[in-house]
Scaffold this active site. Structure first.
Site, PDB file in Angstrom:
ATOM      1  N   LYS A 113      43.042  67.640  65.578  1.00 45.27           N
ATOM      2  CA  LYS A 113      43.783  66.429  65.204  1.00 45.27           C
ATOM      3  C   LYS A 113      45.219  66.493  65.720  1.00 45.27           C
ATOM      4  O   LYS A 113      45.780  65.482  66.155  1.00 45.27           O
ATOM      5  CB  LYS A 113      43.776  66.259  63.684  1.00 45.27           C
ATOM      6  CG  LYS A 113      42.427  65.846  63.116  1.00 45.27           C
ATOM      7  CD  LYS A 113      42.114  64.409  63.442  1.00 45.27           C
ATOM      8  CE  LYS A 113      40.747  63.981  62.907  1.00 45.27           C
ATOM      9  NZ  LYS A 113      40.694  63.956  61.459  1.00 45.27           N
ATOM     10  N   LYS A 196      26.391  61.797  69.820  1.00 50.11           N
ATOM     11  CA  LYS A 196      25.876  61.144  68.628  1.00 50.11           C
ATOM     12  C   LYS A 196      26.655  59.871  68.341  1.00 50.11           C
ATOM     13  O   LYS A 196      27.752  59.670  68.857  1.00 50.11           O
ATOM     14  CB  LYS A 196      25.965  62.089  67.427  1.00 50.11           C
ATOM     15  CG  LYS A 196      27.366  62.405  66.955  1.00 50.11           C
ATOM     16  CD  LYS A 196      27.323  63.277  65.708  1.00 50.11           C
ATOM     17  CE  LYS A 196      28.727  63.522  65.173  1.00 50.11           C
ATOM     18  NZ  LYS A 196      28.722  64.309  63.927  1.00 50.11           N
ATOM     19  N   LYS A 199      32.213  56.348  65.251  1.00 50.71           N
ATOM     20  CA  LYS A 199      33.188  55.255  65.361  1.00 50.71           C
ATOM     21  C   LYS A 199      34.150  55.475  66.514  1.00 50.71           C
ATOM     22  O   LYS A 199      34.459  54.562  67.282  1.00 50.71           O
ATOM     23  CB  LYS A 199      33.967  55.130  64.053  1.00 50.71           C
ATOM     24  CG  LYS A 199      33.133  54.680  62.868  1.00 50.71           C
ATOM     25  CD  LYS A 199      33.904  54.778  61.577  1.00 50.71           C
ATOM     26  CE  LYS A 199      32.981  54.545  60.385  1.00 50.71           C
ATOM     27  NZ  LYS A 199      33.620  54.850  59.106  1.00 50.71           N
TER      28      LYS A 199
END
Length: 331
Positions: A113, A196, A199
């Site tokens: 992140k 996969k 979003k």
């Protein structure tokens, strides 16, 4: 015999998609029959990316309505919004006193992140595993359904529980373990030919997509050349389409298209139409329930309030016990 406690949460980052449904949500509906389940919407966790206030509020509302539309029953499980339980923040603060900078900086999720949002490496991002531990340990949960990307955080929650118990000479906090789902885990592929459904990848079929949107998205799914040799191995994009077909169609239909692949007569347009219709059959009833639930703000607020009240009674006990053993008490 007392039921084992299972806890799971989802970040408030937008609508749920087909991968969420087959990967976890469908199992959650079944688990509420067998376990003492607590499901929550993690809006505090979402703040690490600093979403717009109206976007965050709308996401919480959407996910709550989608949870209910998919079959989660507030009478059979505890369903709540993270920020409606302020005790979680105090437990998070207490656990932070036994979480160390070095271990937090080494977490894979934090490093990833921080790489993706270098201008927003906030303290909440660093202590994300501690807040996740507070979510779990406040319930004294035995099991947590997590993906591979969250296993390290769950191990840290277990370490925090053991460390706390050892330091204060008690057995107050319950070390949690991954929930072992029955059968093989379902990995729902995206429509972009690899990986996969997710979003951030922009390759999703959302549970509230209308029929036309589903058809358009599936029509654009990545394919390659049709086979020219009988029983040829499938490329990843084609194997992904067959994975989707198996999820949403019956065995006879899957056999029909498999035979067409093997004898080189397959038409991708027909395959995509069948997949789209299968997806519509799965999500249309949920979408209709979702639209009704989303519009009923009184009911959604009642579910939130009732869920928070039930959770707070229990979590308050854990907090009071933690405060007592830590010496935070009246003379």
């Amino acid at each position: 015999m007392e039921k084992k406690i299972v806890l799971s949460g989802i970040r408030a980052t937008g609508h749920l998609h087909l991968g969420n449904y087959y990967g976890a949500l469908r199992n959650f509906v079944e688990m509420q029959q067998e376990y003492d389940c607590r499901y929550f919407i993690a809006d505090y966790h979402s703040l690490t990316t600093q979403p717009e206030p109206e976007l965050l509020n709308g996401n919480v509302r959407s996910i709550l309505a989608e949870y209910l539309a998919a079959g989660l029953d507030p009478e059979k499980c505890m369903l709540y919004v993270q920020s409606d339980v302020p005790e979680t923040c105090e437990i998070y603060t207490l656990l932070n006193m036994h979480a160390y900078l070095g271990e937090l900086e080494k977490t894979v999720a934090f490093k990833e992140k921080a790489r993706k949002q270098p201008n927003n490496v906030n303290a909440g991002l660093l202590t994300y595993p501690v807040l996740m531990a507070a979510d779990i340990l406040q319930h004294k949960a035995h099991f947590v359904p997590v993906g591979k990307d969250q296993l390290q955080h769950l191990e840290m929650a277990r370490n925090f529980a053991n460390r706390f118990n050892h330091y204060y000479g008690c057995q107050l906090l319950v070390p949690p373990y991954p929930y072992e789902a029955k059968g093989e885990p379902v990995k729902v592929p995206g429509l972009d030919g690899s990986g996969k459904m997710g979003k951030s990848e922009g390759n999703c079929i959302y549970l509230n997509d209308d029929d036309r949107t589903v058809e358009k998205k599936v029509k654009k799914a990545v394919t390659d050349m049709t086979p020219t040799e009988p029983c040829s191995p499938m490329s990843e994009p084609i194997a992904n389409l067959f994975t989707l077909l198996r999820l949403v169609s019956d065995e006879a239909t899957v056999t029909q298209f498999t035979d067409a692949w093997n004898d080189c007569s397959i038409r991708y347009g027909d395959l995509k139409r069948e997949i789209a219709q299968g997806i519509i059959r799965v999500i249309a009833p949920m979408r209709e329930r979702y639209e009704s639930l989303y519009a009923d703000t009184d009911y959604l607020n009642r579910v939130r309030r009732d869920g928070a009240e039930r959770v707070r009674v229990e979590v308050r006990k854990t907090l009071d016990e933690m405060r007592h053993v830590m010496g935070i008490r009246f003379f």
